[in-house]
Design an enzyme around this catalytic site. Structure first.
Site, PDB file in Angstrom:
ATOM      1  CG  LEU A   1      -1.609 -10.654  -7.670  1.00  5.23           C
ATOM      2  CD1 LEU A   1      -0.993 -11.635  -6.671  1.00  5.23           C
ATOM      3  CD2 LEU A   1      -2.843 -10.011  -7.085  1.00  5.23           C
ATOM      4  CG  ASP A   2      -1.403  -3.655  -6.986  1.00  2.60           C
ATOM      5  OD1 ASP A   2      -0.750  -3.967  -5.984  1.00  2.60           O
ATOM      6  OD2 ASP A   2      -2.570  -3.213  -6.925  1.00  2.60           O
ATOM      7  CG  PHE A   3       5.410  -2.521  -6.450  1.00  2.00           C
ATOM      8  CD1 PHE A   3       6.433  -3.329  -6.909  1.00  2.00           C
ATOM      9  CD2 PHE A   3       5.716  -1.571  -5.484  1.00  2.00           C
ATOM     10  CE1 PHE A   3       7.732  -3.210  -6.431  1.00  2.00           C
ATOM     11  CE2 PHE A   3       7.006  -1.437  -4.992  1.00  2.00           C
ATOM     12  CZ  PHE A   3       8.017  -2.256  -5.467  1.00  2.00           C
TER      13      PHE A   3
ATOM     14  CB  SER B   1      -1.541  -6.862  -4.619  1.00  2.00           C
ATOM     15  OG  SER B   1      -2.318  -5.687  -4.630  1.00  2.00           O
TER      16      SER B   1
ATOM     17  NE  ARG C   1      -3.304  -2.042  -4.262  1.00  2.00           N
ATOM     18  CZ  ARG C   1      -2.879  -2.231  -3.024  1.00  2.00           C
ATOM     19  NH1 ARG C   1      -3.166  -1.347  -2.080  1.00  2.00           N
ATOM     20  NH2 ARG C   1      -2.150  -3.294  -2.710  1.00  2.00           N
TER      21      ARG C   1
END
Length: 254
Positions: free
Chosen positions: A110-112, A114, A200
């Protein structure tokens, strides 16, 4: 133990192939790219990854053989890697010490910015299957966006978009959950691909700004009411349905 020997003993590849993988920069130890196939590693305590995926080593004699399975509600501003060259807080750093000792590793990313459902396990076979494209485990996200959400934009997602960078996407199931004030809309998106920062980038190409992105489901598992930043152990039933979803331990599943 030498790194190339450890990889060979784990059944990843031959020692010669392990040398090639290391020299190509595809092997990391505790989040740091390995510089030589001859460096010493402890298979029971070091986290070794190949192409970003953890290697499952057989336990040494006398050690427990049971794997650990956890669900974390990941907070924002945490990276899902073992270490970060920029010094940002990692997902392993926010785990209790007794969980870290079980050598768990995040399943996917999961990105930074999220948040939401993130699975962690010491089961390398399960991790490999859950991150392999052939299994297409659906993932559900709640996405709060700002901008005009038109029927055409929703249909573009449902048909399958081509991103500005040229990557072609599979169709995405999308629902409008709530239209809020100030041009904000809460969407539910179900994805079956693992394209980097897919949501995104989709929203960017459609002129929508992502304000909040939260994963709520992965395969048969749901985040439920687990508070942000909290961790819980998966139940035996959850582990069973998860393994069934990716055919772990089922004869003829390869």
């Amino acid at each position: 133990m030498r790194l190339n020997k450890a990889l060979a003993m784990a059944g990843v590849c031959s020692r010669r192939k392990a040398d090639e993988l290391v020299f190509a920069g595809n092997v990391a130890v505790n989040g740091i790219t390995a510089s030589s196939p001859g460096i010493q590693v402890d298979p029971q305590n070091d986290i070794v990854t190949v192409f970003g995926k953890p290697v499952a080593f057989l336990p040494q004699e006398g050690q427990a053989t049971e794997h650990a399975y956890y669900m974390l509600n990941k907070p924002v501003e945490v990276v899902t890697t073992a270490s970060d060259p920029q010094g940002r807080r990692t997902v392993l750093e926010i785990l209790p010490e007794e969980v870290r000792k079980r050598r768990v590793f995040p399943v996917g990313r999961l990105d930074f910015f999220s948040e939401g459902l993130l699975l962690l396990t010491s089961d390398g076979d399960l991790t490999y299957r859950m991150t392999h494209p052939r299994y297409h485990l659906p993932k559900v996200y709640e996405v709060l966006v700002r901008g005009e959400v038109t029927r055409d934009k929703l249909e573009a997602m449902r048909r399958g978009m081509t991103l500005a960078e040229g990557e072609k996407l599979a169709p995405v199931e999308v629902k409008v959950l709530d239209k809020q004030m100030l041009g904000k809309t809460l969407l539910e998106l179900t994805l079956i691909q693992g394209i980097n920062r897919q949501i995104r980038r989709m929203c960017r190409d459609l002129g929508l700004t992502v304000l909040k992105l939260r994963r709520t489901c992965e395969g048969p598992l749901s985040l439920g009411a687990l508070p942000t930043g909290k961790l819980r152990t998966l139940t035996p039933a959850e582990v069973k349905v998860l393994k069934t979803a990716v055919a772990v331990g089922i004869p003829g599943s390869e």
